[in-house]
Design a protein around this motif. Sequence first.
Motif, PDB file in Angstrom:
ATOM      1  N   TRP A  43       8.748 -60.456  36.361  1.00 19.35           N
ATOM      2  CA  TRP A  43       7.878 -59.562  35.611  1.00 19.35           C
ATOM      3  C   TRP A  43       8.409 -58.138  35.682  1.00 19.35           C
ATOM      4  CZ3 TRP A  43       6.721 -61.462  40.438  1.00 19.35           C
ATOM      5  CH2 TRP A  43       6.457 -60.521  41.445  1.00 19.35           C
ATOM      6  N   SER A  44       7.948 -57.309  34.762  1.00 18.19           N
ATOM      7  CA  SER A  44       8.267 -55.880  34.823  1.00 18.19           C
ATOM      8  C   SER A  44       6.970 -55.112  34.992  1.00 18.19           C
ATOM      9  CB  SER A  44       9.003 -55.415  33.567  1.00 18.19           C
ATOM     10  OG  SER A  44       8.210 -55.577  32.413  1.00 18.19           O
ATOM     11  N   GLU A  45       7.054 -54.030  35.735  1.00 19.14           N
ATOM     12  CA  GLU A  45       5.872 -53.231  36.002  1.00 19.14           C
ATOM     13  C   GLU A  45       6.180 -51.749  35.825  1.00 19.14           C
ATOM     14  OE1 GLU A  45       5.233 -54.991  39.895  1.00 19.14           O
ATOM     15  OE2 GLU A  45       5.919 -53.147  40.872  1.00 19.14           O
ATOM     16  N   LEU A  46       5.255 -51.057  35.218  1.00 16.64           N
ATOM     17  CA  LEU A  46       5.320 -49.611  35.086  1.00 16.64           C
ATOM     18  C   LEU A  46       4.753 -49.010  36.364  1.00 16.64           C
ATOM     19  CD1 LEU A  46       5.249 -46.768  33.778  1.00 16.64           C
ATOM     20  CD2 LEU A  46       3.239 -47.521  32.494  1.00 16.64           C
ATOM     21  N   ARG A  47       5.585 -48.243  37.060  1.00 19.01           N
ATOM     22  CA  ARG A  47       5.181 -47.654  38.337  1.00 19.01           C
ATOM     23  C   ARG A  47       4.865 -46.180  38.145  1.00 19.01           C
ATOM     24  NH1 ARG A  47       9.059 -50.490  42.995  1.00 19.01           N
ATOM     25  NH2 ARG A  47       8.173 -52.596  42.728  1.00 19.01           N
ATOM     26  N   PHE A  48       3.586 -45.856  38.226  1.00 20.01           N
ATOM     27  CA  PHE A  48       3.148 -44.493  37.968  1.00 20.01           C
ATOM     28  C   PHE A  48       3.664 -43.522  39.026  1.00 20.01           C
ATOM     29  CE2 PHE A  48      -0.086 -47.284  36.082  1.00 20.01           C
ATOM     30  CZ  PHE A  48      -0.023 -46.858  34.768  1.00 20.01           C
ATOM     31  N   ASP A  49       3.763 -43.989  40.271  1.00 19.06           N
ATOM     32  CA  ASP A  49       4.196 -43.086  41.336  1.00 19.06           C
ATOM     33  C   ASP A  49       5.710 -42.975  41.434  1.00 19.06           C
ATOM     34  OD1 ASP A  49       4.635 -45.599  42.284  1.00 19.06           O
ATOM     35  OD2 ASP A  49       3.431 -45.407  44.107  1.00 19.06           O
ATOM     36  N   GLU A  50       6.437 -43.577  40.473  1.00 13.11           N
ATOM     37  CA  GLU A  50       7.886 -43.396  40.378  1.00 13.11           C
ATOM     38  C   GLU A  50       8.254 -42.717  39.057  1.00 13.11           C
ATOM     39  OE1 GLU A  50      10.384 -46.737  41.313  1.00 13.11           O
ATOM     40  OE2 GLU A  50       9.037 -47.444  42.891  1.00 13.11           O
ATOM     41  N   GLY A  51       7.360 -41.860  38.596  1.00 16.15           N
ATOM     42  CA  GLY A  51       7.630 -41.126  37.376  1.00 16.15           C
ATOM     43  C   GLY A  51       7.548 -41.957  36.115  1.00 16.15           C
ATOM     44  N   GLY A  52       6.838 -43.099  36.182  1.00  9.73           N
ATOM     45  CA  GLY A  52       6.699 -43.949  35.009  1.00  9.73           C
ATOM     46  C   GLY A  52       7.874 -44.877  34.788  1.00  9.73           C
ATOM     47  N   ARG A  53       8.617 -45.205  35.851  1.00  4.02           N
ATOM     48  CA  ARG A  53       9.776 -46.092  35.730  1.00  4.02           C
ATOM     49  C   ARG A  53       9.330 -47.542  35.587  1.00  4.02           C
ATOM     50  NH1 ARG A  53      14.218 -48.343  39.176  1.00  4.02           N
ATOM     51  NH2 ARG A  53      12.800 -48.284  40.968  1.00  4.02           N
ATOM     52  N   TYR A  54      10.072 -48.313  34.752  1.00  3.70           N
ATOM     53  CA  TYR A  54       9.823 -49.739  34.576  1.00  3.70           C
ATOM     54  C   TYR A  54      10.770 -50.519  35.491  1.00  3.70           C
ATOM     55  CZ  TYR A  54       7.083 -48.884  30.297  1.00  3.70           C
ATOM     56  OH  TYR A  54       6.130 -48.478  29.387  1.00  3.70           O
ATOM     57  N   VAL A  55      10.185 -51.396  36.306  1.00  2.51           N
ATOM     58  CA  VAL A  55      10.945 -52.108  37.331  1.00  2.51           C
ATOM     59  C   VAL A  55      10.729 -53.614  37.177  1.00  2.51           C
ATOM     60  CG1 VAL A  55      11.188 -52.479  39.817  1.00  2.51           C
ATOM     61  CG2 VAL A  55      10.786 -50.174  38.935  1.00  2.51           C
ATOM     62  N   ILE A  56      11.818 -54.379  37.235  1.00  5.73           N
ATOM     63  CA  ILE A  56      11.752 -55.841  37.154  1.00  5.73           C
ATOM     64  C   ILE A  56      11.675 -56.412  38.565  1.00  5.73           C
ATOM     65  CG2 ILE A  56      12.948 -57.942  36.418  1.00  5.73           C
ATOM     66  CD1 ILE A  56      14.290 -56.222  34.246  1.00  5.73           C
ATOM     67  N   CYS A  57      10.761 -57.367  38.760  1.00  2.00           N
ATOM     68  CA  CYS A  57      10.563 -58.018  40.050  1.00  2.00           C
ATOM     69  C   CYS A  57      10.559 -59.535  39.859  1.00  2.00           C
ATOM     70  CB  CYS A  57       9.254 -57.576  40.688  1.00  2.00           C
ATOM     71  SG  CYS A  57       9.031 -55.790  40.839  1.00  2.00           S
ATOM     72  N   GLY A 614       8.070 -33.351  30.035  1.00  2.00           N
ATOM     73  CA  GLY A 614       8.764 -34.617  30.247  1.00  2.00           C
ATOM     74  C   GLY A 614       7.958 -35.855  29.919  1.00  2.00           C
ATOM     75  N   GLU A 615       6.725 -35.683  29.440  1.00  2.00           N
ATOM     76  CA  GLU A 615       5.904 -36.834  29.076  1.00  2.00           C
ATOM     77  C   GLU A 615       6.065 -37.149  27.589  1.00  2.00           C
ATOM     78  OE1 GLU A 615       4.478 -39.027  30.668  1.00  2.00           O
ATOM     79  OE2 GLU A 615       3.349 -38.316  32.404  1.00  2.00           O
ATOM     80  N   GLN A 616       5.974 -38.443  27.290  1.00  2.00           N
ATOM     81  CA  GLN A 616       6.054 -38.877  25.906  1.00  2.00           C
ATOM     82  C   GLN A 616       4.662 -39.304  25.435  1.00  2.00           C
ATOM     83  OE1 GLN A 616       8.952 -41.459  27.348  1.00  2.00           O
ATOM     84  NE2 GLN A 616      10.100 -39.629  27.801  1.00  2.00           N
ATOM     85  N   HIS A 617       4.603 -40.344  24.608  1.00  2.00           N
ATOM     86  CA  HIS A 617       3.315 -40.759  24.038  1.00  2.00           C
ATOM     87  C   HIS A 617       2.597 -41.664  25.030  1.00  2.00           C
ATOM     88  CE1 HIS A 617       0.613 -41.002  20.660  1.00  2.00           C
ATOM     89  NE2 HIS A 617       0.548 -42.311  20.770  1.00  2.00           N
TER      90      HIS A 617
END
Length: 658
Positions: A43-57, A614-617
């Motif tokens: 799965w992939s998860e959006l991590r808010f506390d990593e600046g909005g990075r998407y991470v695959i686990c 640095g934020e998008q939509h």
Amino acid sequence: MSITTARYGTWKSPISSKLATESSVSFQEIRLDPAGAAGSVFWSELRFDEGGRYVICSLKENEKDFKVWTPKDFNARTRVHEYGGGAFFVHEGAVYFSNFSDQQMYMQKSPDCTPVAITPKDCGWRYADGSLSSKTGKIYCIREDHSLVEKKEAKEPQNTVVAIDPKTQKQTVLASGCDFYSSPRFSPDGKKLAWVQWNHPNMPWDSTALFVGELSSGGDEIVPGSAKQVAGGEGINVMQPMWSPNGDLLYISDQTGWWNLYQCSPEGNHQNLLPCEAEVGGCQWVFGRPDYAIDPSGSGNVILKMKGEIMKLDVKTKECKKIEVGYTSYNMLNFGWNGKLYCEVGSPTKFPCIVQLNTQNGEVKGIRESKSLSLDKDYFSIPVDYSWKTTDNDVCYGFLYTPKNKDYKAPDGTLPPLLVKAHGGPTSYSPNTLRLLIQYFTSRGFAVLDVNYRGSNGFGTQYRNKLKTKWGIYDVDDCCTGAQSLADEGQVDKNCLCIDGGSAGGYTTLACLAFKNVFKAGTSLYGVADLEALVRDTHKFESRYIDNLVAPYSEETKKIYDERSPIHYVDKLNCAMAFFQGDEDKIVPPNQAEMMYEAVKAKGLPTVLVMFKGEQHGFRKAENIQTALDGEFYFFAKVFGFEPADKHMSLDIKNLKG
């Protein structure tokens, strides 16, 4: 503990803005390996506390700890259609993903390996919705070519279906000429490819067509003359094609007025597998979030979601049974070789989590929680279905949350303030799942009405299409009549009505404040203020969306655009407005928030603008989400004249008196 009596809105709550984002993730996609690694889920998860990075686990069957694949200098997120989705897939134990910074596709053999690029760099190409065929050795995906736009030789990027050889990086175009494509899916024998296509001004939930073509022996071409439309067309929506193990093609279509599941046999015979006035699918804003799943073993079983429940359908006998598991939301359905279903689930009292579901007995095994939080459920407000009469003798739907905090009660005879929430899209939907962004307000003494205004999906094609040509009218009417209905019933304080929304919901918010005299305050998060500017500045995917929502833009229709744009009616404003915006937003450019803010400020009304660098939509950084949430509540408190229990927030609100 004793219960404190205090004014609505002043209650102290353990649900802080930090708690709403801390150690919190948002699940984006779930994938299984069709060629091996049985029992493993990715799965992939959006991590808010990593600046909005998407991470695959990933997690293997019978193991407790999951593996993190995405190295810290990578971000597994595609920008196709700007909204993305379909950013990764798995094949024979390896992960293939799009990287956000360069939009190249990478292959990663294990969590400990460095990803290797398998597409060329600096081409202006983006990739999404891919999978790899063991029969042909090719990757089939959507490619979005921005090279000519970057050279200022074209106004829009070109979207195509392509085959990629991961060994040589060679790419060939299989389908082109339409404005948009999605869901390239190869048959089990590797001899056919199905895909969905559509053209402006349609969106993927409007008129679309399902095509099937024969693949060449090498799998890198569509045999000339073999591509044929098998479903869909003008006035019909088709989506999410999938092949069954025996070569039948399944897909979702709304030809009856509801998104039902269909089957097309190899002989070309079509059948509605479960005729019903209920929706199996949802709007395809992003790629790669399947609403049904086929048993790969060939049992003939299909798992689908419907009316907040999970169902098992036997395609051969047409017998359909509900699987009792106790959730109200099911997303991203994947059927494993082990006979288990992997999906995201949620409910009004349970945070979204990824689970393994036994389709025989309904047994649920948790895999990954979006948030681990030991908080007393007596702080949670449980939503109830709420419907009301709206304009044109119609009915609107929503979820009503009443104030709830086990430590507080309000003085007798008082009524709570009401926050009306207008969802984005606008062709979207607000579910009744646990969201701390709502509980933040209810636990402080607000009532919340989450509105699924006309145009929302989930209520059939007719309801979904009611917003066509009526954006800025029906959505506004529905939010206003909902608030008025609750005030008339004596459930909320008619003098403390406020509204918020993001993106299209921000537009509805601004339109309610500009064109109606119902709300006393509102908050727009990256919302649209000028429809003409939106048409001029937005990206390809939504560049003609407004044709159906309002009218095709022309000199003749400019008057309609102006009439529905809040920026032109600031003279009618008589209430307070707050704005939160990202400075890199490509979908709703930041100048719209700036224009509206300056206009409201010049009018002498209380207002504030917070621009996030640095934020998008849509906000992805935890600190910005916290600021927006705390800031909105602080703004409403100052406008309504009560003192919030939280003292840490301060905003530079212009024109605030008293």
